[in-house]
Design an enzyme around this catalytic site. Sequence first.
Site, PDB file in Angstrom:
ATOM      1  N   CYS A  70       8.440  -2.911  -8.295  1.00 45.32           N
ATOM      2  CA  CYS A  70       7.334  -3.747  -7.836  1.00 45.32           C
ATOM      3  C   CYS A  70       6.295  -2.841  -7.186  1.00 45.32           C
ATOM      4  O   CYS A  70       6.627  -2.094  -6.251  1.00 45.32           O
ATOM      5  CB  CYS A  70       7.867  -4.752  -6.817  1.00 45.32           C
ATOM      6  N   CYS A 181       1.006  -4.026 -11.944  1.00 47.40           N
ATOM      7  CA  CYS A 181       1.969  -4.999 -11.440  1.00 47.40           C
ATOM      8  C   CYS A 181       3.011  -5.145 -12.529  1.00 47.40           C
ATOM      9  O   CYS A 181       2.665  -5.249 -13.719  1.00 47.40           O
ATOM     10  CB  CYS A 181       1.269  -6.337 -11.182  1.00 47.40           C
TER      11      CYS A 181
HETATM   12  N1  DGL Z   1       5.562  -7.561  -9.669  1.00 44.88           N
HETATM   13  C1  DGL Z   1       4.947  -7.188  -8.451  1.00 44.88           C
HETATM   14  C2  DGL Z   1       4.191  -5.885  -8.527  1.00 44.88           C
HETATM   15  O1  DGL Z   1       4.479  -5.047  -9.334  1.00 44.88           O
HETATM   16  C3  DGL Z   1       4.085  -8.166  -7.720  1.00 44.88           C
HETATM   17  C4  DGL Z   1       4.160  -9.586  -8.031  1.00 44.88           C
HETATM   18  C5  DGL Z   1       3.852 -10.470  -6.844  1.00 44.88           C
HETATM   19  O2  DGL Z   1       2.721 -10.539  -6.376  1.00 44.88           O
HETATM   20  O3  DGL Z   1       4.805 -11.091  -6.413  1.00 44.88           O
HETATM   21  O4  DGL Z   1       3.294  -5.662  -7.736  1.00 44.88           O
END
Ligand code: DGL
Length: 266
Positions: A70, A181
Amino acid sequence: MTIALFDSGVGGLSVLTHIRAQLPGENLLYLADQAHVPYGPRSHAEIIQFCEGITRFFLAQQAKAVVIACNRASAAALTLLRERFPDVPFVGMEPAVKPAAQQTKTGKVGVLATVGTLESERYASLMARFAGDVTVWEDPCVGLVELIEAGQTDTPEMEQFLRRTLAPMLSNGVDTLVLGCTHYPFIRPSLTRIAPHLTIIDPAPAVAQQTHRVLQQANLLSPSTNGGQITLLTTGPATPFAQLARQLIGYEGEVGTAVWQGSILR
Ligand code: DGL
């Protein structure tokens, strides 16, 4: 022993598939913190608290390394987690601004990431180090994570959302797009349909390579070359997560749950 990965939701599954492909003998434990999705608009302090709770949970499950699948969580918590858990090998991630700046031919790069990532110090430092010679268009993609969490990766709503988001980038000559993301690789087919000429950069393969390197250096690689088990957990409801995991990565197994009790995850 297992490699543990986490994200706010299904996004990190895009990283899991690359780790699985590169390290098929490793057991993988994935946690989707869907009780708290999206992480994007949350404060650093809040995300740090979640990341600490998740790390403690993973250590209780015999994790030998933790991959923060993430961007938002890495931006908020990676440095701190390394300080607080000095014996744990962590792998984090950040928007791939450096390769994008190297690859663009027009000198114009687009970055799609959540608001928290774009506003983080970590991102500012990346920009200062690697984006000096290029123009960068950013978009915080408000609502995009929620659409993907709802399984709407290829619907008219998604198409409309992406056309609106990409329009200023495309009309200004952006030729390289950073997926900042981990949810966004799942909309790659829609992005490619809207803008087939874009070079799209997903850092997940590099994160998988880094995971391999980190384990090798710590002498923690599994001797098996195949047959690793995958375990998926969510802090939200299991059935919709299982359906989404099937839709997005073809996962057919069961999904378990973990429960937050205050700042402790069990
Ligand atoms: N998947 C997460 C990232 O790579 C963020 C998603 C979210 O905002 O929950 O930043």
